[in-house]
Design a protein around this motif. Sequence first.
Motif, PDB file in Angstrom:
ATOM      1  N   GLY A 150      33.327   8.914  35.638  1.00 45.93           N
ATOM      2  CA  GLY A 150      32.672   7.697  35.171  1.00 45.93           C
ATOM      3  C   GLY A 150      33.000   7.498  33.705  1.00 45.93           C
ATOM      4  N   PHE A 151      32.816   6.282  33.211  1.00 55.29           N
ATOM      5  CA  PHE A 151      33.128   6.004  31.813  1.00 55.29           C
ATOM      6  C   PHE A 151      32.375   4.780  31.328  1.00 55.29           C
ATOM      7  CE2 PHE A 151      36.118   3.600  34.298  1.00 55.29           C
ATOM      8  CZ  PHE A 151      36.205   2.377  33.659  1.00 55.29           C
ATOM      9  N   GLU A 152      32.260   4.675  30.008  1.00 63.30           N
ATOM     10  CA  GLU A 152      31.731   3.498  29.321  1.00 63.30           C
ATOM     11  C   GLU A 152      32.549   3.302  28.066  1.00 63.30           C
ATOM     12  OE1 GLU A 152      27.593   4.014  28.434  1.00 63.30           O
ATOM     13  OE2 GLU A 152      26.989   3.867  30.529  1.00 63.30           O
ATOM     14  N   HIS A 153      32.632   2.057  27.589  1.00 62.94           N
ATOM     15  CA  HIS A 153      33.332   1.790  26.330  1.00 62.94           C
ATOM     16  C   HIS A 153      32.759   0.543  25.684  1.00 62.94           C
ATOM     17  CE1 HIS A 153      35.873  -1.499  27.987  1.00 62.94           C
ATOM     18  NE2 HIS A 153      35.721  -0.807  29.111  1.00 62.94           N
ATOM     19  N   ARG A 154      32.959   0.452  24.377  1.00 51.18           N
ATOM     20  CA  ARG A 154      32.517  -0.708  23.604  1.00 51.18           C
ATOM     21  C   ARG A 154      33.526  -0.929  22.483  1.00 51.18           C
ATOM     22  NH1 ARG A 154      30.146   0.570  18.686  1.00 51.18           N
ATOM     23  NH2 ARG A 154      29.539   2.737  18.390  1.00 51.18           N
ATOM     24  N   THR A 155      33.453  -2.035  21.818  1.00 49.64           N
ATOM     25  CA  THR A 155      34.355  -2.314  20.710  1.00 49.64           C
ATOM     26  C   THR A 155      33.827  -1.660  19.433  1.00 49.64           C
ATOM     27  OG1 THR A 155      33.228  -4.381  20.188  1.00 49.64           O
ATOM     28  CG2 THR A 155      35.100  -4.505  21.706  1.00 49.64           C
ATOM     29  N   GLY A 156      34.714  -1.513  18.463  1.00 47.87           N
ATOM     30  CA  GLY A 156      34.340  -0.952  17.174  1.00 47.87           C
ATOM     31  C   GLY A 156      35.508  -0.226  16.551  1.00 47.87           C
ATOM     32  N   ALA A 157      35.369   0.144  15.296  1.00 46.35           N
ATOM     33  CA  ALA A 157      36.404   0.876  14.566  1.00 46.35           C
ATOM     34  C   ALA A 157      36.296   2.366  14.897  1.00 46.35           C
ATOM     35  CB  ALA A 157      36.251   0.649  13.062  1.00 46.35           C
ATOM     36  N   ALA A 158      37.432   2.972  15.198  1.00 47.89           N
ATOM     37  CA  ALA A 158      37.462   4.381  15.610  1.00 47.89           C
ATOM     38  C   ALA A 158      37.791   5.295  14.433  1.00 47.89           C
ATOM     39  CB  ALA A 158      38.491   4.586  16.712  1.00 47.89           C
ATOM     40  N   LEU A 159      37.184   6.465  14.445  1.00 52.18           N
ATOM     41  CA  LEU A 159      37.479   7.510  13.473  1.00 52.18           C
ATOM     42  C   LEU A 159      38.824   8.142  13.836  1.00 52.18           C
ATOM     43  CD1 LEU A 159      36.244   9.059  11.030  1.00 52.18           C
ATOM     44  CD2 LEU A 159      35.270  10.645  12.705  1.00 52.18           C
ATOM     45  N   THR A 160      39.689   8.330  12.854  1.00 50.32           N
ATOM     46  CA  THR A 160      40.993   8.957  13.070  1.00 50.32           C
ATOM     47  C   THR A 160      41.151  10.147  12.133  1.00 50.32           C
ATOM     48  OG1 THR A 160      42.134   7.547  11.461  1.00 50.32           O
ATOM     49  CG2 THR A 160      42.062   6.768  13.749  1.00 50.32           C
ATOM     50  N   ARG A 216      47.000  13.834   8.486  1.00 52.46           N
ATOM     51  CA  ARG A 216      47.349  14.679   7.336  1.00 52.46           C
ATOM     52  C   ARG A 216      46.126  15.331   6.689  1.00 52.46           C
ATOM     53  NH1 ARG A 216      52.605  15.057   7.305  1.00 52.46           N
ATOM     54  NH2 ARG A 216      53.888  13.198   7.374  1.00 52.46           N
ATOM     55  N   GLY A 217      45.201  15.790   7.540  1.00 57.76           N
ATOM     56  CA  GLY A 217      44.037  16.533   7.049  1.00 57.76           C
ATOM     57  C   GLY A 217      42.923  15.665   6.494  1.00 57.76           C
ATOM     58  N   LYS A 218      42.999  14.344   6.708  1.00 49.15           N
ATOM     59  CA  LYS A 218      41.970  13.455   6.178  1.00 49.15           C
ATOM     60  C   LYS A 218      41.541  12.461   7.254  1.00 49.15           C
ATOM     61  CE  LYS A 218      43.667  13.497   1.399  1.00 49.15           C
ATOM     62  NZ  LYS A 218      43.180  14.747   1.088  1.00 49.15           N
ATOM     63  N   TYR A 219      40.299  12.023   7.134  1.00 45.56           N
ATOM     64  CA  TYR A 219      39.800  11.017   8.056  1.00 45.56           C
ATOM     65  C   TYR A 219      40.333   9.638   7.696  1.00 45.56           C
ATOM     66  CZ  TYR A 219      36.358  14.231  10.008  1.00 45.56           C
ATOM     67  OH  TYR A 219      35.738  15.271  10.651  1.00 45.56           O
ATOM     68  N   GLY A 220      40.409   8.792   8.689  1.00 44.30           N
ATOM     69  CA  GLY A 220      40.827   7.407   8.516  1.00 44.30           C
ATOM     70  C   GLY A 220      40.101   6.547   9.539  1.00 44.30           C
ATOM     71  N   VAL A 221      40.599   5.328   9.692  1.00 40.94           N
ATOM     72  CA  VAL A 221      39.974   4.373  10.602  1.00 40.94           C
ATOM     73  C   VAL A 221      41.071   3.619  11.364  1.00 40.94           C
ATOM     74  CG1 VAL A 221      39.784   2.609   8.798  1.00 40.94           C
ATOM     75  CG2 VAL A 221      38.298   2.505  10.802  1.00 40.94           C
ATOM     76  N   ALA A 222      40.799   3.357  12.621  1.00 42.25           N
ATOM     77  CA  ALA A 222      41.683   2.534  13.444  1.00 42.25           C
ATOM     78  C   ALA A 222      40.881   1.315  13.885  1.00 42.25           C
ATOM     79  CB  ALA A 222      42.190   3.298  14.658  1.00 42.25           C
ATOM     80  N   GLU A 223      41.434   0.146  13.589  1.00 40.29           N
ATOM     81  CA  GLU A 223      40.794  -1.095  13.974  1.00 40.29           C
ATOM     82  C   GLU A 223      41.807  -1.965  14.684  1.00 40.29           C
ATOM     83  OE1 GLU A 223      37.765  -2.776  11.148  1.00 40.29           O
ATOM     84  OE2 GLU A 223      38.999  -1.642   9.740  1.00 40.29           O
ATOM     85  N   SER A 224      41.348  -2.787  15.574  1.00 42.36           N
ATOM     86  CA  SER A 224      42.209  -3.703  16.282  1.00 42.36           C
ATOM     87  C   SER A 224      42.696  -4.776  15.313  1.00 42.36           C
ATOM     88  CB  SER A 224      41.439  -4.352  17.437  1.00 42.36           C
ATOM     89  OG  SER A 224      42.239  -5.287  18.072  1.00 42.36           O
ATOM     90  N   LEU A 225      43.967  -5.127  15.410  1.00 40.67           N
ATOM     91  CA  LEU A 225      44.533  -6.150  14.533  1.00 40.67           C
ATOM     92  C   LEU A 225      44.351  -7.561  15.104  1.00 40.67           C
ATOM     93  CD1 LEU A 225      47.828  -4.389  13.396  1.00 40.67           C
ATOM     94  CD2 LEU A 225      45.693  -4.621  12.141  1.00 40.67           C
ATOM     95  N   THR A 226      43.964  -7.658  16.347  1.00 43.70           N
ATOM     96  CA  THR A 226      43.806  -8.984  16.955  1.00 43.70           C
ATOM     97  C   THR A 226      42.369  -9.361  17.106  1.00 43.70           C
ATOM     98  OG1 THR A 226      43.898  -8.042  19.165  1.00 43.70           O
ATOM     99  CG2 THR A 226      45.963  -8.853  18.211  1.00 43.70           C
TER     100      THR A 226
END
Length: 157
Positions: A134-144, A147-157
């Motif tokens: 089973g699964f669920e999902h929602r929109t939002g910016a993901a933690l990435t 190179r040893g540091k956190y970042g963010v992934a966001e949709s460009l569209t």
Amino acid sequence: MFDVADYRRALGGFATGVCVVTAKTPGGAYGITVNSFTSVSLKPPLVLWCLDDRSDRYQAFAEAERYAIHVLPVEDRDMSDRFAWGACRLTDEEFESDVPEPPRLRNALVRLDCRAYSRTTMGDHLVIVGEVMGFEHRTGAALTYYRGKYGVAESLT
């Protein structure tokens, strides 16, 4: 000579998402941060993640028949750090306790409820393949992680 530290730095050049895997264990509801997660198959729906054989949570997760994989939103960086380096037991406020196992984090962007499908030791890790039940999902910016540091992934569209 093969330089393991330099090899690790090279692998850090691949940006990954940040996930927390949760399972009900004899010690309670546990979590562990992983970035070794990938889809394997659509039919049947299979995913995999890798567990370091030196982890203090190795036995709990290696033996778990059911677990959930959660893709973390950018605002859950503290949770990622905690389950990577700190306490592994989930608090009652962090997961839905009124559902059957596996424990479900409340704020995840994606949650995949899995049943253990196969386990294979490769080098210093256990490769755990799970069948998604089973699964669920929602929109939002993901933690990435890159190179040893956190970042963010966001949709460009």
